[in-house]
Structure formats: C-alpha cells, structure tokens
Design an enzyme around this catalytic site. Structure first.
Site, PDB file in Angstrom:
ATOM      1  N   THR A  97      41.770  25.439  41.654  1.00 31.08           N
ATOM      2  CA  THR A  97      43.002  26.205  41.803  1.00 31.08           C
ATOM      3  C   THR A  97      43.613  26.020  43.188  1.00 31.08           C
ATOM      4  OG1 THR A  97      42.169  27.863  40.273  1.00 31.08           O
ATOM      5  CG2 THR A  97      44.023  28.506  41.656  1.00 31.08           C
ATOM      6  N   ASP A 126      43.819  24.154  34.300  1.00 38.59           N
ATOM      7  CA  ASP A 126      42.463  24.386  33.797  1.00 38.59           C
ATOM      8  C   ASP A 126      42.387  25.831  33.314  1.00 38.59           C
ATOM      9  OD1 ASP A 126      39.901  23.522  33.181  1.00 38.59           O
ATOM     10  OD2 ASP A 126      39.073  24.285  35.049  1.00 38.59           O
ATOM     11  N   LYS A 129      35.502  28.044  30.522  1.00 37.84           N
ATOM     12  CA  LYS A 129      36.345  26.942  31.004  1.00 37.84           C
ATOM     13  C   LYS A 129      36.483  25.804  30.000  1.00 37.84           C
ATOM     14  CE  LYS A 129      36.878  27.996  35.523  1.00 37.84           C
ATOM     15  NZ  LYS A 129      38.157  28.027  36.241  1.00 37.84           N
ATOM     16  N   GLU A 170      44.413  36.098  40.650  1.00 38.40           N
ATOM     17  CA  GLU A 170      44.821  36.369  42.030  1.00 38.40           C
ATOM     18  C   GLU A 170      46.183  37.045  42.076  1.00 38.40           C
ATOM     19  OE1 GLU A 170      43.969  32.878  44.856  1.00 38.40           O
ATOM     20  OE2 GLU A 170      43.992  31.982  42.858  1.00 38.40           O
ATOM     21  N   ARG A 198      33.215  40.076  45.253  1.00 41.39           N
ATOM     22  CA  ARG A 198      32.170  40.538  46.186  1.00 41.39           C
ATOM     23  C   ARG A 198      32.834  41.299  47.338  1.00 41.39           C
ATOM     24  NH1 ARG A 198      31.391  35.231  45.167  1.00 41.39           N
ATOM     25  NH2 ARG A 198      32.218  34.648  47.201  1.00 41.39           N
ATOM     26  N   ARG A 201      38.597  34.615  31.986  1.00 40.30           N
ATOM     27  CA  ARG A 201      37.898  35.256  33.104  1.00 40.30           C
ATOM     28  C   ARG A 201      36.815  36.235  32.650  1.00 40.30           C
ATOM     29  NH1 ARG A 201      39.012  31.839  37.206  1.00 40.30           N
ATOM     30  NH2 ARG A 201      41.257  31.577  37.475  1.00 40.30           N
ATOM     31  N   HIS A 258      42.126  30.294  47.688  1.00 41.90           N
ATOM     32  CA  HIS A 258      41.672  30.707  46.362  1.00 41.90           C
ATOM     33  C   HIS A 258      40.232  31.207  46.410  1.00 41.90           C
ATOM     34  CE1 HIS A 258      41.029  30.739  42.053  1.00 41.90           C
ATOM     35  NE2 HIS A 258      40.047  29.853  42.170  1.00 41.90           N
ATOM     36  N   ASP A 268      35.570  19.369  38.077  1.00 42.23           N
ATOM     37  CA  ASP A 268      36.528  20.307  38.652  1.00 42.23           C
ATOM     38  C   ASP A 268      35.962  20.850  39.958  1.00 42.23           C
ATOM     39  OD1 ASP A 268      38.933  21.709  38.701  1.00 42.23           O
ATOM     40  OD2 ASP A 268      38.057  23.464  37.746  1.00 42.23           O
ATOM     41  N   THR A 288      41.678  22.128  28.836  1.00 48.70           N
ATOM     42  CA  THR A 288      42.247  21.765  30.133  1.00 48.70           C
ATOM     43  C   THR A 288      43.460  20.894  29.840  1.00 48.70           C
ATOM     44  OG1 THR A 288      40.097  21.799  31.227  1.00 48.70           O
ATOM     45  CG2 THR A 288      41.863  20.575  32.329  1.00 48.70           C
ATOM     46  N   TYR A 342      28.620  33.150  34.073  1.00 49.84           N
ATOM     47  CA  TYR A 342      28.580  32.082  35.085  1.00 49.84           C
ATOM     48  C   TYR A 342      27.370  32.143  36.002  1.00 49.84           C
ATOM     49  CZ  TYR A 342      30.054  34.774  39.238  1.00 49.84           C
ATOM     50  OH  TYR A 342      30.118  35.640  40.284  1.00 49.84           O
ATOM     51  N   GLU A 375      44.852  27.954  35.859  1.00 45.91           N
ATOM     52  CA  GLU A 375      44.539  27.460  37.200  1.00 45.91           C
ATOM     53  C   GLU A 375      45.444  26.262  37.469  1.00 45.91           C
ATOM     54  OE1 GLU A 375      39.951  28.881  37.930  1.00 45.91           O
ATOM     55  OE2 GLU A 375      40.322  26.747  37.572  1.00 45.91           O
ATOM     56  N   TYR A 395      36.663  23.136  43.801  1.00 47.58           N
ATOM     57  CA  TYR A 395      36.965  24.511  44.220  1.00 47.58           C
ATOM     58  C   TYR A 395      37.393  24.410  45.680  1.00 47.58           C
ATOM     59  CZ  TYR A 395      35.733  29.587  44.311  1.00 47.58           C
ATOM     60  OH  TYR A 395      35.730  30.963  44.377  1.00 47.58           O
ATOM     61  N   GLU A 403      46.380  23.139  39.236  1.00 56.07           N
ATOM     62  CA  GLU A 403      45.555  22.174  39.952  1.00 56.07           C
ATOM     63  C   GLU A 403      46.236  20.807  40.013  1.00 56.07           C
ATOM     64  OE1 GLU A 403      41.480  22.009  38.824  1.00 56.07           O
ATOM     65  OE2 GLU A 403      41.401  24.097  38.143  1.00 56.07           O
ATOM     66  N   GLN A 453      33.892  34.106  31.513  1.00 55.22           N
ATOM     67  CA  GLN A 453      33.331  33.466  32.700  1.00 55.22           C
ATOM     68  C   GLN A 453      32.508  34.445  33.535  1.00 55.22           C
ATOM     69  OE1 GLN A 453      36.349  31.828  35.255  1.00 55.22           O
ATOM     70  NE2 GLN A 453      34.903  31.097  36.787  1.00 55.22           N
TER      71      GLN A 453
END
Length: 395
Positions: free
Chosen positions: A327, A216, A236, A341, A126, A220, A117, A110, A240, A227, A182, A112, A184, A223
């Site tokens: 995503t 997917d 995750k 999001e 962050r 959250r 996204h 997978d 899927t 992660y 997600e 990114y 995808e 994760q």
C-alpha cells in the site's frame, strides 16, 4: 497490410504520447489477442506494425524474455513510427478493443514498503506499542501472494468469505464485512535470473521491464484473525487487480527521485546507484468520487531494493513475475492508500457522494489512476486499475 495510412494525433495534454507508449495485450473487434502499445486514444498492433510474430501472441512474455537491448530497440523504433503515418490496419480505437492480463504471471510477491502505511497500521493494531516492528527499517518486508487470482483491470471482484472473529466471541464463517483496497505499484520482471544467483540493486533495470498499477484487495476482518503467526492468507488471496497496460521503465527516466533518509543505513546488499524512488502520484476514486491521492515518492524502500531482497537468498525470478510495493500512503489523511487507514479502522466514515462508507459495499467501484513526470516535459499516465464488488456467493 493495406496500403492506406492514418496519422495518430496526440493532443498537447495527452498522458499517452510517444514518450510513454505502455504495452498491453488486446483483441480488435472479431480478432485474436496480440501485443499492442497505447498511443493517445489508439492501440497500435505491433505484429502488423513491426511484422514480427512474437507480437502476434496473446502474452508479452515472449517479448520480455528477449531482454533489455531488444526492449530498447523496439521502443526506439516505435517512437520513430509514432511520428509518421501508420497503416490503418495497425491502428485501433482504444474503446473498441478488449484487453486481458498483459503477462502470464508465474510468481507474485507483495511488499510493505511504505513507512506511512506501516506506521498507520501499527498505530491501529498496536496502539500501546511502537508502530513499526523491529525488522521494518532493516529489510523490505514482503510475502508471497497467489498469482492465480491476479485479474485484469475491469474484472469484478466477488466478496470473499472466511473465518472472522469479533471481540472475544468464537470465530464464525461468512462474507467479509471489512472489505478494503490497497493502492499499489507493481513491477513486471522481463529477463529471468538463475537460481542461486542474487540480483543486486545495480542489476534492477536489466531484469525489470516496467510498472503497472495494482489494487491488492484485502478482507481486513479475515486477515486480522488469520495472519498471526504466518501472515496474510485468505484475506488477500481472493483477488488482486492489475492494470492492462505496463509502462516501460525508460518512460519513467524523469520520474526518478532520491529515497527518503533510511535510518539505520541498510546492509550492503541493499545499496547501489539504482536504489532510487519514483515520483508517481496516484488517485483513488470510490464510486467516481476522488477520496485520496497517495504519493509513491514517499516510499521508504526502492523497487531495486525490493528485488535485491527478494533474490538475496538465491531465489530466482522468471519472465512475467510480478512484485508489488504494498500500500502506498503519505503522511496526510488524504494521502492514505487503503480504506482502513482512510476511515481510521472504521471509526471515521468517508463521504462518498451522498453516502458515507468505512469499507466496501456490494456494488461499489474503485478506480486507481496515476501520473508521473514524462521525458517530453509533460506528465505521462499509468492507465488505470478498476474493479467493482459483487455480492458473496451463498455460504
């Protein structure tokens, strides 16, 4: 094969005309699983239609392994036959058949690849730093997922459990409270490569057979706690979802579009004439209510660049391998391809019918569909990927 014939009527506005004809694995009522293609609202049995035993198997791998010249020859023949009367025992109503995963999947990666996204999640996670990490514009970031938990569209998803941490409290174990999607696009490998030999951007179409929609699912809260430093794991790996239908790359010939500007210019191994994007528009419905329309044309990294990076170290690909885009999101709020999001981390609930949601509740159903410009002057459809959330097992 019986002597009776039938002509499959294709409406002028059908998303599944002869220019599309995605492949899947289906079983007619009372029959065994075999390979078919969708034409309008019918499924054509290729073992009967082409009198070829490779299509009488319950997987596409055997056909995909035959390579691009064979893919083209079969597609050309099917498009010819679609315009003629067909044997009745080769034609089945779409609503009457059962479908399974179209390929036996070996590896799953997978990526990114959406700058929108990645930027959104960077701002959420962050807020006091640059949204994109230093490596993001230099390479297609990805991780290895779990092939064994890829399920066909329509399969229910049990809410996963795992470790979660709220604020500074000690971690606890329990069902995910921030279950997400997600939206995808997946890429299905046909022809394999040798270990130690990278697959360059130019060789993309020699190895990738087609595309399929992917959801997917993501926990959250699990994760977020697990992660760092090694990336996604239990948040995750529980499920899927993959569409039952794979659209051949040739059907997307008119969907190719230039990539957005890549700055800085990628390293040479990520350059080539096949590093194009795809003009594919997705639609995400939450309990039947359309909540977002992510545009694949906005993706920063191309499918060919993802494959080139995946194999740059000499890693081999095998028939049936799947890699996904990550995503798909656009710059506007109604183009975000995940609910973290769309609800901006849970701070802005989404109206779903008579209710409002931030993340998925038990019983919720999500359906992702997509269209792309076709080769006959009308759009084509990429089928759907659908799943309903069931309650977690007792823990």
């Amino acid at each position: 094969m019986s002597g009776a014939t039938v002509r499959v009527e294709v409406a002028a506005d059908s998303l599944f005309g002869p220019e599309n004809m995605p492949y899947g694995v289906f079983a007619p009522p009372g029959g065994e699983f075999r390979v078919g293609v969708r034409l309008a609202d019918s499924v054509l049995d290729l073992a009967v239609l082409l009198d070829d035993p490779v299509f009488a198997r319950g997987e596409l791998n055997s056909f995909l392994a035959q390579g691009p010249s064979r893919w083209r020859a079969v597609r050309d023949r099917l498009r010819e036959l679609a315009e003629t009367p067909l044997p009745t025992d080769a034609v089945h109503d779409l609503d009457s058949v059962r479908t399974v995963l179209p390929v036996q999947i070996g590896d799953y990666v997978d990526f990114y690849a959406s700058i929108d996204h990645a930027s959104n999640l960077g701002r959420l996670f962050r807020p006091d730093s640059e949204p994109l990490l230093p490596n993001w514009r230099h390479l297609p970031v990805g991780y290895h997922g779990r092939a064994g938990t890829i399920v066909v569209s329509g399969t229910s998803v049990i809410r996963p459990s795992g470790q979660r941490r709220i604020g500074t409290a000690p971690p606890e174990f329990g069902p995910s409270q921030r279950l997400d999607i997600e939206a995808e696009l997946g890429f299905v490998v046909g022809a394999p490569s040798r270990q130690g030999e990278p697959v360059g951007v130019e060789a993309f179409a020699e190895h990738v057979f087609g595309v399929a929609l992917v959801n997917d699912w993501s926990a959250r809260d699990i994760q977020a706690w697990e992660y760092q430093p090694l990336g996604p794991f239990l948040g995750k790996s529980f499920a899927t979802s993959l569409s039952a239908w794979i659209t051949p790359l040739e059907a997307l010939a008119h969907a190719r579009v230039p990539l957005p500007d890549q700055d800085p210019v990628p390293l040479p191994y990520l350059h080539g004439t096949d590093d194009a994007g795809l003009d594919i528009d997705l639609t995400v419905a939450w309990n039947g209510e359309v909540v977002t329309r992510p545009p694949y044309a906005r993706m920063y990294w191309s499918p060919a660049q993802m494959l080139a990076h995946l194999t740059a170290n000499g890693a081999s690909i095998r028939t049936g391998d799947l890699y996904a885009s990550g995503t798909i999101s656009g710059p506007e709020p109604d183009q975000r391809g995940s609910f973290i999001e769309l609800s901006w981390g849970g701070a802005e609930p989404v109206v779903v019918g008579d209710d409002s949601r931030t993340f998925l509740a038990d019983g919720d159903e999500v359906t992702i569909t997509a269209t792309a410009p076709g080769t006959a002057g009308r759009p084509i459809g990429l089928g759907e990927v659908r799943g309903r959330i069931l309650a977690a097992h007792n823990t």
